[in-house]
Design a protein around this motif. Structure first.
Motif, short mmCIF file in Angstrom:
data_model
loop_
_atom_site.label_atom_id
_atom_site.label_comp_id
_atom_site.label_asym_id
_atom_site.label_seq_id
_atom_site.Cartn_x
_atom_site.Cartn_y
_atom_site.Cartn_z
N LEU A 224 -94.71 -23.04 52.15
CA LEU A 224 -95.62 -21.91 51.98
C LEU A 224 -94.88 -20.58 52.11
CD1 LEU A 224 -98.65 -23.15 54.09
CD2 LEU A 224 -98.58 -22.92 51.61
N PRO A 225 -95.34 -19.54 51.42
CA PRO A 225 -94.72 -18.21 51.54
C PRO A 225 -94.80 -17.70 52.97
CG PRO A 225 -96.21 -18.28 49.66
CD PRO A 225 -96.43 -19.56 50.45
N LEU A 226 -93.89 -16.82 53.31
CA LEU A 226 -93.82 -16.31 54.68
C LEU A 226 -95.08 -15.55 55.10
CD1 LEU A 226 -90.15 -15.03 54.91
CD2 LEU A 226 -91.12 -17.09 55.90
N ASP A 227 -95.78 -14.96 54.12
CA ASP A 227 -96.95 -14.17 54.49
C ASP A 227 -98.21 -15.01 54.62
OD1 ASP A 227 -97.30 -14.79 51.86
OD2 ASP A 227 -97.63 -12.75 51.16
N SER A 228 -98.11 -16.32 54.43
CA SER A 228 -99.32 -17.13 54.50
C SER A 228 -99.14 -18.44 55.24
CB SER A 228 -99.84 -17.45 53.08
OG SER A 228 -98.89 -18.23 52.37
N HIS A 229 -97.92 -18.74 55.69
CA HIS A 229 -97.72 -20.06 56.28
C HIS A 229 -98.18 -20.10 57.73
CE1 HIS A 229 -94.15 -18.23 58.17
NE2 HIS A 229 -94.17 -19.24 59.01
N PRO A 230 -98.72 -21.23 58.18
CA PRO A 230 -99.00 -21.40 59.61
C PRO A 230 -97.70 -21.70 60.33
CG PRO A 230 -99.64 -23.38 58.42
CD PRO A 230 -99.20 -22.38 57.39
N HIS A 231 -97.47 -21.06 61.46
CA HIS A 231 -96.21 -21.26 62.17
C HIS A 231 -96.08 -22.69 62.70
CE1 HIS A 231 -95.32 -17.05 61.90
NE2 HIS A 231 -96.41 -16.70 62.57
N SER A 232 -94.86 -23.19 62.66
CA SER A 232 -94.53 -24.47 63.26
C SER A 232 -93.44 -24.19 64.29
CB SER A 232 -94.02 -25.45 62.19
OG SER A 232 -93.67 -26.69 62.76
N TRP A 233 -93.76 -24.37 65.58
CA TRP A 233 -92.92 -23.84 66.64
C TRP A 233 -91.92 -24.86 67.18
CZ3 TRP A 233 -93.39 -18.76 67.04
CH2 TRP A 233 -94.60 -18.17 66.67
N THR A 234 -90.73 -24.37 67.50
CA THR A 234 -89.73 -25.19 68.18
C THR A 234 -89.29 -24.46 69.45
OG1 THR A 234 -87.60 -26.34 67.92
CG2 THR A 234 -87.74 -24.16 66.95
N LEU A 235 -89.03 -25.22 70.50
CA LEU A 235 -88.62 -24.64 71.79
C LEU A 235 -87.19 -24.12 71.69
CD1 LEU A 235 -89.31 -24.13 74.75
CD2 LEU A 235 -88.46 -26.43 75.26
N ALA A 236 -87.03 -22.83 71.88
CA ALA A 236 -85.71 -22.20 71.71
C ALA A 236 -85.01 -21.94 73.04
CB ALA A 236 -85.86 -20.88 70.95
N ARG B 2 -88.33 -16.67 84.67
CA ARG B 2 -88.55 -18.00 85.19
C ARG B 2 -90.03 -18.40 85.02
NH1 ARG B 2 -85.60 -21.39 88.14
NH2 ARG B 2 -86.62 -22.92 89.49
N GLY B 3 -90.24 -19.63 84.56
CA GLY B 3 -91.59 -20.11 84.34
C GLY B 3 -92.14 -19.82 82.95
N MET B 4 -91.29 -19.20 82.11
CA MET B 4 -91.71 -18.87 80.75
C MET B 4 -90.71 -19.50 79.76
SD MET B 4 -94.43 -16.99 81.25
CE MET B 4 -94.72 -16.15 79.69
N ASN B 5 -91.21 -19.95 78.62
CA ASN B 5 -90.37 -20.51 77.56
C ASN B 5 -90.50 -19.69 76.28
OD1 ASN B 5 -89.58 -22.60 79.21
ND2 ASN B 5 -91.10 -24.04 78.38
N GLN B 6 -89.41 -19.61 75.54
CA GLN B 6 -89.46 -18.92 74.25
C GLN B 6 -89.55 -19.95 73.12
OE1 GLN B 6 -85.96 -17.11 72.34
NE2 GLN B 6 -87.12 -15.18 72.24
N TRP B 7 -90.45 -19.66 72.17
CA TRP B 7 -90.66 -20.53 71.01
C TRP B 7 -90.37 -19.74 69.74
CZ3 TRP B 7 -92.38 -25.67 71.55
CH2 TRP B 7 -92.76 -26.03 72.84
N LEU B 8 -89.69 -20.40 68.78
CA LEU B 8 -89.40 -19.78 67.49
C LEU B 8 -90.02 -20.60 66.37
CD1 LEU B 8 -85.58 -18.98 67.92
CD2 LEU B 8 -87.54 -17.47 68.36
N CYS B 9 -90.45 -19.92 65.29
CA CYS B 9 -91.01 -20.61 64.14
C CYS B 9 -89.89 -21.27 63.34
CB CYS B 9 -91.78 -19.64 63.24
SG CYS B 9 -92.49 -20.42 61.77
#
Length: 337
Positions: A289-301, A308-315
Motif C-alpha cells: 500500500l502507498p505510504l499515505d494510506s497503509h496501516p502501520h505494521s510495527w516491529t520492536l526497535a 526505562r519501562g518504555m519500548n520504541q516501535w518502528l513501522c
C-alpha cells in the motif's frame, strides 16, 4: 462498437460443461477478451489480487482461500481459455497467450496495477507478465511455481509435461478424505480433457525457463514464493537450492529479494493451508500500500528506550519512518484494528 462486458447467449453455452466444475461459480460475469469469452468473479475489498490457476485446473484452485476472506484483499479469479467456464481458444495455450489475456483482463477492469497470485503454470504467467510490464505489478505471490525447477533438475525436458499433468492418480482407487485430495481428484478426473492444453503449457514454460529465472533474480517487485514441504511435483530441496542465493531474510512485507513461505502438505498451500496462506497474503498485500494510506505494521526497535519501562516501535512498511513509544506491556500489533 460491441460492449466487451456483454456476451451473447450462444457464447455463454459454448464452454465445456464438464470442465465447469473446476471454474468460477455458476452465474459469474464474463468478458470477451481477444476472441475468447473469459469467466471471472471477485470477492473482498482492498488491494486487487488477481488469481491465476494451474494448467488443467480452474479458478476453483482458489476457492478455499477465497472462503478465508484475506483481510485487505480484493480477490479476482478468472478461468484461463479452455478451462472452467471460459470458452475454448483458437490459439495455443501458452504463457505468452495468457500474458495477453491477463493484460486485456486488467485493462477491461481498469486496473492500473495489481498483485498477481499464480499457482504452478499460473505462477509462470504471473512472473512473465511482471517481466514484461513491471510497472503494473504491485507484487508477486508464486505458489508452487513452474519454470524454475529445471534449473536444478536433471530430468529430461518432456518430464515437465508429465509433471504438470501428473496428479494423485492413486486417489481414483479410493475415496478422497481431505479437501486437498478432493480438489486433486477433481482435477485428475478431467485430465484427459486438458491433455492438449497441458502439453502446450509445458512446452511454452520450457521455452521461457531462462527468462523466468532471470526475471526472478532481478527483483522487479516484491515477491513471495509459497511451497508445500512434501510436494513430489515441486520438490522442496531442489527448489531451495535454486532459491537460496536469491532469498532475503527481511520481513515478508519488505521489498527486494524474494521471500519464502513453506507450508505443510504435499499438494498445494492453496488447498492444505488456506487459513495460514490468507494471513500471509494479507500481510504481503498490506506492505504494497502507498505510504499515505497503509496501516502501520510495527516491529520492536528498542527496549527500555527512551526511558526505562518504555519500548520504541518502528513501522516495517517500505519507506515509512513512523515510530511510537509505548509502555513495555503494550504491543501495537495486538491492538491494531
Amino acid at each position: 462498437m460491441r460492449n466487451p462486458l456483454k456476451i451473447d447467449l450462444d457464447e455463454m453455452s459454448s464452454f465445456d460443461h464438464d470442465k465447469a466444475v473446476l471454474g468460477v461459480a455458476e452465474g459469474s460475469p464474463r468478458l470477451e477478451l481477444d476472441g475468447v469469452s473469459i469467466s471471472w468473479e471477485e470477492s473482498g475489498e482492498g488491494v486487487p489480487v488477481v488469481c491465476l490457476h494451474a494448467a488443467g485446473h480452474g479458478a476453483r484452485d482458489f476457492r478455499l482461500l477465497q472462503k478465508e476472506s484475506p483481510a485487505g484483499c480484493r480477490l479476482l479469479l478468472l478461468d484461463w481459455p479452455g478451462h472452467g467456464r471460459s470458452t475454448a481458444d483458437s490459439r495455443s495455450f501458452t504463457v505468452e497467450r495468457c500474458v495477453g489475456v491477463l493484460t486485456a483482463f486488467l485493462n477491461a477492469l481498469g486496473l492500473r496495477n495489481a498483485i498477481l497470485l499464480g499457482s504452478e503454470f499460473g505462477a509462470a504467467v504471473a512472473l512473465a507478465y511482471a517481466i514484461q510490464y513491471p510497472a503494473r505489478v504491485r507484487g508477486l505471490v508464486l505458489c508452487q511455481p513452474a519454470g524454475l525447477l529445471a534449473a536444478v533438475s536433471s530430468r529430461r525436458p518432456m518430464r515437465l509435461g508429465r509433471n504438470l499433468r501428473r496428479g494423485a492418480r492413486a486417489l481414483i482407487r479410493r475415496p478422497a478424505d481431505t479437501p486437498a485430495e478432493l480438489e486433486q481428484l477433481q482435477v485428475d478426473l478431467l485430465e484427459p480433457k486438458h491433455a492438449l492444453l497441458h502439453n502446450q503449457a509445458a512446452l511454452s514454460v520450457l521455452a521461457l525457463e531462462e527468462t523466468l529465472r532471470s526475471g526472478l533474480a532481478q527483483g522487479l517487485c516484491p515477491v513471495l514464493v509459497a511451497l508445500a514441504a512434501r510436494s513430489r511435483i515441486y520438490p522442496l530441496k531442489p527448489l531451495l537450492r535454486f532459491l537460496n542465493p536469491l532469498l532475503s531474510v527481511t520481513p515478508l512485507d519488505q521489498p527486494g529479494k524474494p521471500k519464502l513461505a513453506i507450508f505443510s502438505g504435499q499438494y498445494s498451500p492453496l488447498w492444505e493451508n488456506p487459513e495460514r496462506l490468507a494471513l500471509v497474503l494479507s500481510g504481503f498485500a498490506r506492505g504494497t500500500l502507498p505510504l499515505d494510506s497503509h496501516p502501520h505494521s510495527w516491529t520492536l526497535a528498542a527496549v527500555d528506550w527512551p526511558s526505562r519501562g518504555m519500548n520504541q516501535w518502528l513501522c516495517t512498511h517500505p519507506g515509512c519512518h513512523a515510530a511510537q513509544t509505548l509502555p513495555i506491556e503494550e504491543n501495537p500489533n495486538h491492538t491494531r484494528r
